[in-house]
Design an enzyme around this catalytic site. Sequence first.
Site, PDB file in Angstrom:
ATOM      1  N   ASP A  24     -24.136  30.625  -0.435  1.00  0.00           N
ATOM      2  CA  ASP A  24     -23.911  30.622   1.129  1.00  0.00           C
ATOM      3  C   ASP A  24     -25.184  30.120   2.149  1.00  0.00           C
ATOM      4  O   ASP A  24     -26.050  30.244   1.658  1.00  0.00           O
ATOM      5  CB  ASP A  24     -23.355  32.130   1.399  1.00  0.00           C
ATOM      6  CG  ASP A  24     -22.641  32.249   2.871  1.00  0.00           C
ATOM      7  OD1 ASP A  24     -22.316  31.235   3.402  1.00  0.00           O
ATOM      8  OD2 ASP A  24     -22.571  33.613   3.237  1.00  0.00           O
ATOM      9  N   ASN A  26     -24.832  27.013   4.010  1.00  0.00           N
ATOM     10  CA  ASN A  26     -25.051  25.685   4.312  1.00  0.00           C
ATOM     11  C   ASN A  26     -24.933  25.138   5.631  1.00  0.00           C
ATOM     12  O   ASN A  26     -25.674  24.261   6.113  1.00  0.00           O
ATOM     13  CB  ASN A  26     -23.924  24.801   3.402  1.00  0.00           C
ATOM     14  CG  ASN A  26     -23.892  24.853   2.147  1.00  0.00           C
ATOM     15  OD1 ASN A  26     -25.063  25.388   1.338  1.00  0.00           O
ATOM     16  ND2 ASN A  26     -22.916  24.461   1.192  1.00  0.00           N
ATOM     17  N   SER A  69     -13.352  29.226  -0.938  1.00  0.00           N
ATOM     18  CA  SER A  69     -12.554  30.419  -1.013  1.00  0.00           C
ATOM     19  C   SER A  69     -11.069  30.204  -0.355  1.00  0.00           C
ATOM     20  O   SER A  69     -11.047  29.201   0.461  1.00  0.00           O
ATOM     21  CB  SER A  69     -13.286  31.714  -0.384  1.00  0.00           C
ATOM     22  OG  SER A  69     -13.010  31.486   1.238  1.00  0.00           O
ATOM     23  N   ASN A  72     -11.542  29.992   2.951  1.00  0.00           N
ATOM     24  CA  ASN A  72     -12.189  28.886   3.845  1.00  0.00           C
ATOM     25  C   ASN A  72     -11.037  27.823   4.553  1.00  0.00           C
ATOM     26  O   ASN A  72     -11.665  26.844   5.167  1.00  0.00           O
ATOM     27  CB  ASN A  72     -13.071  28.093   2.743  1.00  0.00           C
ATOM     28  CG  ASN A  72     -14.487  29.174   2.556  1.00  0.00           C
ATOM     29  OD1 ASN A  72     -14.924  28.936   1.394  1.00  0.00           O
ATOM     30  ND2 ASN A  72     -14.966  29.803   3.427  1.00  0.00           N
ATOM     31  N   TRP A  73      -9.910  27.888   4.300  1.00  0.00           N
ATOM     32  CA  TRP A  73      -8.911  26.954   4.579  1.00  0.00           C
ATOM     33  C   TRP A  73      -8.847  27.174   6.102  1.00  0.00           C
ATOM     34  O   TRP A  73      -8.405  26.272   7.061  1.00  0.00           O
ATOM     35  CB  TRP A  73      -7.624  27.163   4.206  1.00  0.00           C
ATOM     36  CG  TRP A  73      -7.594  26.679   2.841  1.00  0.00           C
ATOM     37  CD1 TRP A  73      -7.181  27.600   1.925  1.00  0.00           C
ATOM     38  CD2 TRP A  73      -7.172  25.613   2.171  1.00  0.00           C
ATOM     39  NE1 TRP A  73      -7.072  26.812   0.594  1.00  0.00           N
ATOM     40  CE2 TRP A  73      -6.994  25.756   0.846  1.00  0.00           C
ATOM     41  CE3 TRP A  73      -7.443  24.150   2.760  1.00  0.00           C
ATOM     42  CZ2 TRP A  73      -6.991  24.499  -0.021  1.00  0.00           C
ATOM     43  CZ3 TRP A  73      -7.182  22.981   2.007  1.00  0.00           C
ATOM     44  CH2 TRP A  73      -7.148  23.292   0.430  1.00  0.00           C
ATOM     45  N   ARG A  75     -11.343  27.285   8.300  1.00  0.00           N
ATOM     46  CA  ARG A  75     -12.274  26.229   9.083  1.00  0.00           C
ATOM     47  C   ARG A  75     -11.861  24.974   9.588  1.00  0.00           C
ATOM     48  O   ARG A  75     -10.694  24.709   9.327  1.00  0.00           O
ATOM     49  CB  ARG A  75     -13.472  26.021   7.915  1.00  0.00           C
ATOM     50  CG  ARG A  75     -13.987  27.172   7.406  1.00  0.00           C
ATOM     51  CD  ARG A  75     -15.425  26.861   6.749  1.00  0.00           C
ATOM     52  NE  ARG A  75     -16.060  27.994   6.294  1.00  0.00           N
ATOM     53  CZ  ARG A  75     -17.218  28.010   5.840  1.00  0.00           C
ATOM     54  NH1 ARG A  75     -17.944  27.003   5.662  1.00  0.00           N
ATOM     55  NH2 ARG A  75     -17.537  29.185   5.468  1.00  0.00           N
ATOM     56  N   ARG A 194     -26.058  36.345  -4.293  1.00  0.00           N
ATOM     57  CA  ARG A 194     -25.673  35.781  -2.890  1.00  0.00           C
ATOM     58  C   ARG A 194     -26.979  35.353  -2.221  1.00  0.00           C
ATOM     59  O   ARG A 194     -27.770  36.030  -1.804  1.00  0.00           O
ATOM     60  CB  ARG A 194     -24.728  36.862  -2.114  1.00  0.00           C
ATOM     61  CG  ARG A 194     -24.128  36.002  -0.967  1.00  0.00           C
ATOM     62  CD  ARG A 194     -23.232  36.901  -0.327  1.00  0.00           C
ATOM     63  NE  ARG A 194     -22.451  35.918   0.861  1.00  0.00           N
ATOM     64  CZ  ARG A 194     -21.096  36.156   1.342  1.00  0.00           C
ATOM     65  NH1 ARG A 194     -20.543  37.026   0.803  1.00  0.00           N
ATOM     66  NH2 ARG A 194     -21.037  35.469   2.259  1.00  0.00           N
ATOM     67  N   ARG A 200     -21.980  40.798   1.090  1.00  0.00           N
ATOM     68  CA  ARG A 200     -20.718  41.186   0.981  1.00  0.00           C
ATOM     69  C   ARG A 200     -20.285  40.422  -0.284  1.00  0.00           C
ATOM     70  O   ARG A 200     -21.033  39.227  -0.701  1.00  0.00           O
ATOM     71  CB  ARG A 200     -19.906  41.073   2.294  1.00  0.00           C
ATOM     72  CG  ARG A 200     -20.038  39.652   2.753  1.00  0.00           C
ATOM     73  CD  ARG A 200     -19.206  39.612   4.044  1.00  0.00           C
ATOM     74  NE  ARG A 200     -19.479  38.351   4.740  1.00  0.00           N
ATOM     75  CZ  ARG A 200     -20.385  38.212   5.905  1.00  0.00           C
ATOM     76  NH1 ARG A 200     -20.742  39.331   6.361  1.00  0.00           N
ATOM     77  NH2 ARG A 200     -20.510  37.408   6.487  1.00  0.00           N
ATOM     78  N   SER A 202     -16.845  38.967  -0.183  1.00  0.00           N
ATOM     79  CA  SER A 202     -16.085  37.800   0.230  1.00  0.00           C
ATOM     80  C   SER A 202     -15.126  37.223  -0.817  1.00  0.00           C
ATOM     81  O   SER A 202     -14.901  36.345  -0.964  1.00  0.00           O
ATOM     82  CB  SER A 202     -16.982  36.656   0.670  1.00  0.00           C
ATOM     83  OG  SER A 202     -17.870  37.080   1.759  1.00  0.00           O
TER      84      SER A 202
END
Length: 246
Positions: A24, A26, A69, A72-73, A75, A194, A200, A202
């Site tokens: 996580d 980026n 994930s 993440n769609w 975004r 992480r 968390r 996620s």
Amino acid sequence: MTQKENHIPISATPTPRHVAIIMDGNGRWAKGQGEERLYGHRHGVDAVREVVRTAAEAGVEYLTIYAFSTENWGRPEEEVDGIMSLIAGAILSELDTLTGAGIRMNFIGDLASLPQTLQESIHKARTAEIPEGKLRMTLNVALNYSARWELTEATRQIGECVQRGDLNPEEITPELISAHLTTRGMPDPELLIRTSGEQRLSNFLLWQLSYTELYFTDTLWPEFDGAQFTRALEAYRQRERRFGRL
Ligand code: IPE
Ligand code: IPE
Ligand code: MG
């Protein structure tokens, strides 16, 4: 002590057999460089390459990385498309090196709804053969993955077995559930890393992480490297794992 209790180690083993990573940060890293988010994802691939190599050298047998994930769609389309083509390209460009190093790529998640080009890269990687006796590490890439998706699928499959009359509800055990997950046949991760300071899960490996040691670092994923991975392994070795006992 029964057989079953006997195989669970009380303290941390020297090297975890299975490490999971939520890569996580980026986007924040790119922002800090004054660049677009995709610039961060591209540099994230470089970090993956180094961490994979370091993990294999350390003797880790399974490395599971969260690449995309089901959430993440949500975004912007441009970022999603960019991530998809970046992953498709990286799979192909890394394939020979990984195979040569005895690293097998395996993909977990709802793969059927990924773009066609990515599915083709996945197919190539899956059919790459590692010579007999040369398998060093399995790299699980979690793509369009979420733990709730996985547990829902497993529940559906088990329900179908019961409905067909192939399984009695009394035969549903934790081991049977594990055998219906995407990680079937693999040990649960002993260590989860992480990056980026978020603390968390996620929707990652909720079942498999039940007794996993958690390691959080503020480092943003593109800046995470082999030395930091080694530091996480060292932190793991200092942990006392009790599994509810004394
Ligand atoms: C992780 O970095 C990569 C993916 C989730 C695909 P992010 O893109 O979540 O970066 P941040 O958290 O916004 O900084
Ligand atoms: C988790 O990171 C998913 C991946 C690393 C692929 P996110 O950045 O999507 O998670 P949240 O939104 O911070 O929970
Ligand atoms: Mg993030």
